[in-house]
Design a protein around this motif. Structure first.
Motif, PDB file in Angstrom:
ATOM      1  N   LYS A  68       0.812  -1.210   0.000  1.00 51.74           N
ATOM      2  CA  LYS A  68       0.000   0.000   0.000  1.00 51.74           C
ATOM      3  C   LYS A  68       0.847   1.263   0.000  1.00 51.74           C
ATOM      4  N   ASN A 141      -5.757  -2.860  -7.304  1.00 54.02           N
ATOM      5  CA  ASN A 141      -6.362  -2.018  -6.266  1.00 54.02           C
ATOM      6  C   ASN A 141      -7.566  -2.712  -5.634  1.00 54.02           C
ATOM      7  N   VAL A 144      -6.025  -5.204  -3.143  1.00 51.03           N
ATOM      8  CA  VAL A 144      -5.281  -4.639  -2.018  1.00 51.03           C
ATOM      9  C   VAL A 144      -6.170  -3.800  -1.102  1.00 51.03           C
ATOM     10  N   TYR A 145      -7.027  -2.983  -1.700  1.00 50.79           N
ATOM     11  CA  TYR A 145      -7.748  -1.983  -0.915  1.00 50.79           C
ATOM     12  C   TYR A 145      -9.173  -2.404  -0.563  1.00 50.79           C
ATOM     13  N   TYR A 173       0.425 -10.677  -3.019  1.00 45.45           N
ATOM     14  CA  TYR A 173      -0.345 -10.103  -1.922  1.00 45.45           C
ATOM     15  C   TYR A 173      -0.408 -11.053  -0.715  1.00 45.45           C
TER      16      TYR A 173
END
Length: 589
Positions: A68, A141, A144-145, A173
């Motif tokens: 991140k 994204n 990850v988010y 990840y």
């Protein structure tokens, strides 16, 4: 060294050419590359170690990345080397990860089916995510988010048609060992634990090939996979056997034409990230042109398992995500049970065919089935080891739970693993029973063929007896005319006693006939005198003197008999001599 490298490169190019000819064929698994415990991943004895990697000063284990911060710089794009530097480019290519990253089938949509299990054991949020080609940044994204709910216990991801970027994103990840992807791509049975963090969690991988029974709705595809002739069909009324024309290839599907079923190899590949803050299950599904279990199908089955009253009570009583993994294992158990049931029905059909008819092509088919049987036994052994591995690999995150919850989870896990182990044992016993029945059928085939051959031999013997009876009749007929033929021969002689005026006499005939007869007998005995002479290599000219040899042999034999009797009499005791004399006197009287 150079010669060994050239030899290895030759064999490697040969294997690559074979793989290009049939990329959808399942290769024999290289078990030595199944788990991270192997210190040289995908480096065989004849492979050359990368000298650049040996001389590098970089740390063998890179620092972890939270993915991140700005310093990440899309580290997923360098996976697996970015997280596992010992996986050099040559090893990545040899393990097929390189092709999965760069040469994947871009025409297929990469989809991810998702299901969540909350802290109450409820299965919710069954979403479908599609990763589009060219939108890798958006997909990254999204991975990850994405914020997980606070009450989430396990999130299961079923990835279908996994693209190269998604493989790298998931691997980077979740910090997944490349062995998970290499074992999945090469269908290697594997089970290992990694990333062990006390009181926090770990990673476990289970890659389990199994056998599944499918119906004949795939008949066109299965005929091409099984290499059947173009005019073959699944009709059970066709007398010819299909497997008799197949090669024994245990990696290929097994066609059961009697009940319209096909036993195809399938793969269960699961990576479980167990963590106190929420666990993740990643299910890998091959994209080969084989009727393997699809991601949406297994996703639906796992969701349906959440509706089970029995399993729902387990999910509610234990927070361990390993129980969700056990539902995946039960899918392979169901497949095995159905496959062996179909195989049992086919063996029963073969027994009926053998009883009604004796065909030698059936033996080839039985040998093919027995070869698959041996392969199935080894696969079931891997199944048993996987269940034992799950049981003996406790979740480190459970150490943070209260002692009663921990003991309850341990008891439930042992119980469910025991249930699976007993099912595996039952399947193994069923395979053994089927193998005995196959041996019985093969013995019955050979017995039927021997009985048929004996019947033919009896018919040939009867025909020979009939021919000999006819020859006897001809011999009897010849004997009837033999006196007349003898008289005709005598009166046809040109001797003076019968035909006056000729120079020959009856004495001349007798002299010539007797001399020729004696000479003929002499020569015949000389040729057949092997029983007379002890030396078989004696020359023919010496054999002609067989009368002299017989006379000498008989003379010396008579001369030796009194001497032997005398020696025996000298050796006798007085009592023996008295009994002999008494017997001689009684004989004289």
């Amino acid at each position: 060294m150079a010669a060994s490298i050239r030899s290895h490169s030759f064999h490697s190019s040969l294997r690559l050419s074979e793989a290009k000819k049939n990329p959808d064929r399942i290769p024999p698994p290289p078990y030595r590359h199944a788990a991270p415990s192997a210190p040289w991943p995908w480096v065989d004895l004849e492979d050359e170690v990368d000298p650049t990697q040996l001389e590098t000063e970089a740390p063998p284990v890179p620092e972890k990345c939270n993915h991140k911060s700005e310093c990440c710089n899309n580290c997923w794009m360098g996976y697996p080397q970015s997280r596992f530097p010992n996986w050099t480019e040559r090893q990545v290519k040899k393990s097929k990860i390189y092709d999965a990253i760069h040469n994947y089938r871009k025409e297929l949509d990469c989809k991810c089916y998702q299901v969540d299990v909350d802290i109450n054991g409820r299965f919710t949020n069954s979403d479908e995510i599609e990763f589009q080609e060219g939108l890798e940044a958006e997909s990254w994204n999204n991975i990850v988010y994405t914020v997980r709910p606070n009450n989430l216990r396990v999130r299961a991801l079923f990835v279908e048609n996994m693209s190269g970027p998604i493989l790298q994103m998931l691997g980077a990840y979740f910090n997944i060992e490349p062995f998970f992807f290499s074992a999945s791509l090469n269908w290697i049975p594997s089970r290992f634990q990694e990333e062990i963090q006390p009181h926090e969690g770990d990673h476990i991988t289970v890659t389990l090939p199994f056998i599944r029974s499918i119906s004949d709705e795939y008949d066109a595809q299965m005929m091409s996979l099984a290499r059947l002739p173009d005019n073959a069909s699944y009709s059970s009324t066709k007398p010819a056997t299909f497997l008799g024309s197949q090669k024994i290839d245990t990696q290929a599907p097994l066609v059961l034409y009697s009940n319209h079923r096909v036993l195809v190899p399938d793969l269960l590949s699961v990576h479980l990230v167990r963590n106190v803050n929420g666990s993740t299950i990643i299910s890998f599904h091959p994209s080969l042109n084989l009727p393997t279990t699809q991601a949406h199908y297994l996703h639906e089955r796992i969701r349906f398992a959440g509706q089970s009253v029995y399993w729902q009570s387990i999910f509610q009583r234990s927070p361990d995500p390993t129980f969700v993994l056990l539902t995946f294992i039960w899918h392979a158990m169901y497949a095995w049970d159905e496959a062996l049931e179909s195989l049992y029905n086919h063996i029963c059909s073969l027994e009926t065919r053998v009883i009604t008819t004796a065909e030698m092509p059936l033996t080839r088919e039985l040998h093919v089935i027995r070869a698959h049987h041996l392969h199935y036994v080894s696969m079931l052994e891997d199944f048993r080891k996987s269940v034992l591995f799950i049981r003996n690999t406790p979740n480190p995150a459970m150490d943070s739970q209260p002692e009663d919850v921990k003991s309850m989870s341990k008891m439930l896990l042992d119980r469910e693993c025991d249930n699976l182990s007993s099912e595996v044992e039952r399947l193994t016993m069923e395979l053994r029973m089927q193998d005995r029945r196959l041996k019985n059928v093969m013995n019955l085939v050979f017995s039927s063929v021997n009985i048929r051959d004996s019947k033919y031999m009896r018919e040939m013997t009867e025909a020979a007896v009939r021919d000999s009876a006819g020859m006897k009749q001809i011999a009897y007929l010849t004997m009837v005319f033999l006196p007349a033929s003898f008289v005709a021969g005598v009166f046809g002689m040109n001797v003076g006693e019968i035909a006056p005026g000729t120079h020959g006499t009856l004495g001349h005939y007798v002299e010539t006939a007797i001399s020729l007869t004696v000479a003929t007998i002499w020569i015949i005995i000389a040729f057949q005198s092997a029983y007379i002479f002890e030396d078989e290599k004696i020359s023919f000219w010496k054999r002609l003197g067989w009368p002299i040899f017989l006379i000498k042999k008989r003379y010396f034999k008579k001369k030796e008999e009194p001497e032997e009797c005398k020696d025996e009499f000298d050796e006798m005791t007085n009592a023996d001599r008295f009994s002999c004399a008494k017997g001689s006197n009684s004989f004289d009287r």
